[in-house]
Design a protein around this motif. Structure first.
Motif, PDB file in Angstrom:
ATOM      1  N   ARG A  85       5.384   5.041   2.468  1.00 30.75           N
ATOM      2  CA  ARG A  85       4.997   6.449   2.537  1.00 30.75           C
ATOM      3  C   ARG A  85       5.873   7.251   1.588  1.00 30.75           C
ATOM      4  O   ARG A  85       7.098   7.131   1.614  1.00 30.75           O
ATOM      5  CB  ARG A  85       5.113   6.971   3.964  1.00 30.75           C
ATOM      6  N   HIS A 134       1.085   5.129   0.686  1.00 21.51           N
ATOM      7  CA  HIS A 134       0.459   6.272   1.366  1.00 21.51           C
ATOM      8  C   HIS A 134       1.039   7.527   0.744  1.00 21.51           C
ATOM      9  O   HIS A 134       2.186   7.887   0.976  1.00 21.51           O
ATOM     10  CB  HIS A 134       0.756   6.209   2.863  1.00 21.51           C
ATOM     11  N   HIS A 137       0.860  -1.192   0.000  1.00 18.90           N
ATOM     12  CA  HIS A 137       0.000   0.000   0.000  1.00 18.90           C
ATOM     13  C   HIS A 137       0.889   1.233   0.000  1.00 18.90           C
ATOM     14  O   HIS A 137       1.822   1.344   0.801  1.00 18.90           O
ATOM     15  CB  HIS A 137      -0.901   0.021   1.232  1.00 18.90           C
ATOM     16  N   VAL A 183       3.602  -1.020   3.900  1.00 17.09           N
ATOM     17  CA  VAL A 183       3.076   0.322   3.650  1.00 17.09           C
ATOM     18  C   VAL A 183       4.254   1.226   3.308  1.00 17.09           C
ATOM     19  O   VAL A 183       5.192   1.353   4.100  1.00 17.09           O
ATOM     20  CB  VAL A 183       2.307   0.864   4.860  1.00 17.09           C
ATOM     21  N   ASP A 222      -5.078   8.354   5.590  1.00 22.71           N
ATOM     22  CA  ASP A 222      -4.920   7.502   6.768  1.00 22.71           C
ATOM     23  C   ASP A 222      -6.022   6.445   6.823  1.00 22.71           C
ATOM     24  O   ASP A 222      -5.795   5.316   7.269  1.00 22.71           O
ATOM     25  CB  ASP A 222      -4.950   8.346   8.037  1.00 22.71           C
ATOM     26  N   GLU A 241      -5.128   3.594   4.499  1.00 20.16           N
ATOM     27  CA  GLU A 241      -4.142   2.695   5.109  1.00 20.16           C
ATOM     28  C   GLU A 241      -4.797   1.792   6.149  1.00 20.16           C
ATOM     29  O   GLU A 241      -4.514   0.585   6.197  1.00 20.16           O
ATOM     30  CB  GLU A 241      -3.022   3.508   5.752  1.00 20.16           C
TER      31      GLU A 241
END
Length: 322
Positions: free
Chosen positions: A86, A57, A55, A84, A65, A68
Motif C-alpha cells: 500500500r 494498492h 500488487h 500487497v 479495493d 486487490e
C-alpha cells in the motif's frame, strides 16, 4: 443436459515467455488488469514453483479495493505467493499524476522484493506490450525527446537493485485479451484508463485506431524504430564514458574544448547524470556556449542546470545540486 467443460489453461494459450526461462525465483507485477493477469497466468502455468506476485494498492480510487480482491483470489487459486504493497501515490503540485504513481510503484516493488521471500527474489516481470511501447514512443515524440526517450521501454532494465523484464513488448495487447477470453479468465478494468484527460489514454483511444488504418503494421515498425534508437543510445553512452575518461571528472574545460560540440553535449549530459542532475536542451546549449567562450582566467560560469548549478572552479566545471 451436457455441461460445457471449462477451457484448459495451458502455456499454449499465451505468447512465448522464453525470455524468462533462465530466471530463478521471480515476481510478476500484478495490477489485476488484463495484461498483468495474463502474465501471471502464463508464468504460473509454466513455472508454478518459482513465481511470486506483487500488487501495489495506490489508494487513489475506490475501485482499488476491487483490484486487490481480484489479485488475492487469483493468487490463492494459482497457489502463488502474493505481497500487497500500500502506497501513497498522490502527486505534488506541478508533478504529473502518472509519474508520481509510477515512481511510487517502482519503490513499492523494490521494497516488496527486499523485504519478503528471504531476499531471494531479485527479478520482476512486467506485462507491458506492443501497444504500450507505441504509446510511450508517441509520448516521447510529442515532448521532443532525445534518443533515451525515443528508445521507449527496454526489454531489460535495472532499478533500485531489481532487474525488470518485459517479455511481451512485441505482442499486441488484444492478443493477451483474446488468450484470457479463450481460457474463460476474467480481469478488472481500471476506470481511469477511459479518462481521455490523460494524454496516454487519448493516444490509445483516439490516435492508435487512426494510425492502424493508415499503417496496419505500425506496432512492428514503431518497435523497430525504438530498437534502433536504443542501440544508438547505447553507442552514445559508451562514447560518453570514454570521453569522460579523457576530459576528467570533474571535466577540464580545455579538454572539453578539444571535442566537437556534439561530443561535448554528450559527455556533459553523461557527467550531469552521474551527479544526479538533468539539463534541459536549453540549459545544455547555454552551458556549451559558456564552455566555448571560456578562454580567459576571469571568465565565470554559473548556470542553473536541472535542480542545481554548474560553476567554473579554476580549470574545471563542478556541479552543485540544491
Amino acid at each position: 443436459m451436457a455441461v460445457t467443460p471449462t477451457p484448459k489453461l495451458t502455456p499454449a494459450n499465451f505468447p512465448s515467455l522464453d525470455a524468462l526461462q533462465h530466471l530463478g525465483p521471480f515476481a510478476v507485477a500484478l495490477s489485476g488488469g488484463a495484461d498483468s493477469t495474463a502474465l501471471l497466468l502464463a508464468c504460473a502455468t509454466r513455472w508454478s514453483d518459482r513465481v511470486h506476485a506483487v500488487h501495489v494498492h495506490h489508494g487513489l480510487q475506490t475501485a482499488a479495493d476491487g483490484f486487490e480482491a481480484h489479485c488475492v483470489a487469483l493468487c490463492e487459486r494459482l497457489n502463488v505467493p502474493l505481497v500487497v504493497q500500500r502506497v501513497n501515490a498522490a502527486h505534488a503540485t506541478g508533478e504529473s499524476p502518472e509519474n508520481a504513481a509510477r515512481q511510487a510503484r517502482y519503490r513499492a516493488f523494490a521494497d516488496a522484493l527486499q523485504s519478503h521471500w528471504d531476499g531471494q527474489v531479485k527479478d520482476m516481470a512486467l506485462a507491458q506490450h506492443a501497444d504500450d511501447q507505441v504509446e510511450t514512443l508517441l509520448l516521447a515524440l510529442s515532448r521532443g525527446a532525445g534518443l533515451p526517450g525515443l528508445a521507449s521501454m527496454p526489454a531489460l532494465a535495472e532499478r533500485h537493485e531489481v532487474t525488470y523484464h518485459r517479455p511481451w513488448l512485441d505482442v499486441p495487447g488484444q492478443v493477451l485479451r483474446d488468450a484470457l477470453q479463450a481460457a474463460a479468465e476474467t480481469w478488472v478494468e481500471d476506470p481511469t484508463n477511459r479518462d481521455i484527460r490523460f494524454t496516454r489514454n487519448r493516444i490509445r483511444a483516439e490516435l492508435l485506431p487512426v494510425i492502424e488504418q493508415v499503417f496496419p503494421s505500425f506496432r512492428q515498425t514503431f518497435a523497430r524504430s525504438a530498437s534502433h534508437a536504443a542501440q544508438a543510445q547505447t553507442l552514445l553512452q559508451e562514447l560518453a564514458e570514454q570521453d569522460l575518461l579523457q576530459v576528467g571528472n570533474p571535466p577540464r574545460i580545455k579538454a572539453l574544448q578539444q571535442l566537437s560540440e556534439a561530443r561535448q553535449s554528450n559527455v556533459l549530459r553523461h557527467w550531469l547524470a552521474l551527479a544526479h542532475s538533468q539539463a534541459s536542451a536549453a540549459q545544455l546549449q547555454a552551458l556549451l556556449v559558456q564552455v566555448k567562450a571560456c578562454t580567459t582566467r576571469g571568465h565565470r560560469i554559473d548556470l542553473k542546470v536541472g535542480r542545481g548549478f554548474v560553476r567554473r572552479d579554476g580549470a574545471v566545471l563542478r556541479c552543485y545540486n540544491l
